[in-house]
Write a protein that holds these residues in place. Sequence first.
Motif, PDB file in Angstrom:
ATOM      1  N   ARG A  52     -61.846   7.442  41.945  1.00 56.69           N
ATOM      2  CA  ARG A  52     -62.118   6.077  42.396  1.00 56.69           C
ATOM      3  C   ARG A  52     -62.709   5.206  41.304  1.00 56.69           C
ATOM      4  O   ARG A  52     -62.409   4.028  41.209  1.00 56.69           O
ATOM      5  N   ASN A  59     -63.890   2.188  42.847  1.00 58.27           N
ATOM      6  CA  ASN A  59     -62.644   1.789  43.507  1.00 58.27           C
ATOM      7  C   ASN A  59     -61.690   1.007  42.602  1.00 58.27           C
ATOM      8  O   ASN A  59     -60.877   0.223  43.082  1.00 58.27           O
ATOM      9  N   ARG A 224     -56.742  -2.929  51.226  1.00 56.09           N
ATOM     10  CA  ARG A 224     -57.577  -2.100  50.350  1.00 56.09           C
ATOM     11  C   ARG A 224     -59.045  -2.241  50.692  1.00 56.09           C
ATOM     12  O   ARG A 224     -59.810  -1.284  50.633  1.00 56.09           O
ATOM     13  N   ARG A 228     -62.491   0.549  51.066  1.00 56.88           N
ATOM     14  CA  ARG A 228     -63.665   0.520  50.191  1.00 56.88           C
ATOM     15  C   ARG A 228     -64.948   0.445  51.017  1.00 56.88           C
ATOM     16  O   ARG A 228     -65.917   1.126  50.737  1.00 56.88           O
ATOM     17  N   THR A 231     -65.655   3.731  52.756  1.00 54.94           N
ATOM     18  CA  THR A 231     -66.170   4.718  51.793  1.00 54.94           C
ATOM     19  C   THR A 231     -67.635   4.469  51.483  1.00 54.94           C
ATOM     20  O   THR A 231     -68.454   5.386  51.396  1.00 54.94           O
TER      21      THR A 231
END
Length: 236
Positions: A52, A59, A224, A228, A231
């Motif tokens: 990542r 990311n 996306r 993120r 996470t």
Amino acid sequence: MFFVAGLGELLRRGDFGMTPLASVSILAVAMCLFALAILRRDAAHLIRAPGRALYGEENLGWSWQRTLALALFVPFLWGISAACASIFTSYVVVIPAMPKLAAALAIQVLIFALPQDLFFREAVLKVFHHNLPLAFAASAIAVTLFNLPHGMPTAVVAAGTATAFMALRVAGMNIFVVALAHGATNVLFGRVLLAEISADALWLYAIVFAGAHLLFAALLMALRQPVRSLTAQRAG
């Protein structure tokens, strides 16, 4: 970026007595070397998946799993390009012989797409990693300047395409696969699906095309963003 755009213009004009392909090949090598000079030790992550984190940011990396998943968006991108042109004209379908098609793909990927993707996307992403909107803007401006000798409408179309490919890279696609998609796009719409846009409609086509590709990039970034955020929540 300005230096590369100027060098590209000199080589395209053929002021050095070289064939167009030789001139573009020299420019391609120069762009790759500039990109590698910017990437430095991070150039190893062009092939080795970093996970990542990349360029000191979470990311911004890529993985082969995400690359394969994002490859499903490439035909959708082709559909957008085809739809934009079909508004203003009809297509002529040409089926070249496979050896010619393979040669055209190799030239487009190695000489045109890969140097641009390394310099205008990967290197730009490293320089502006702290500010993604600025990275997108810098990439689009650089591509616009690079294609300006072909006319402003063509440069606007190129900037729209550049934004879409930048979105694929930021979403987690390997830059070499981005270059493959880029080269395949050039072949598809330069050798197979041929559309002739009239001079009167060229500016309107460029605006519609760029807008559609900006929308594609925005939607990809919206898909996306929740990943993120989720996470980050799990890490907390």
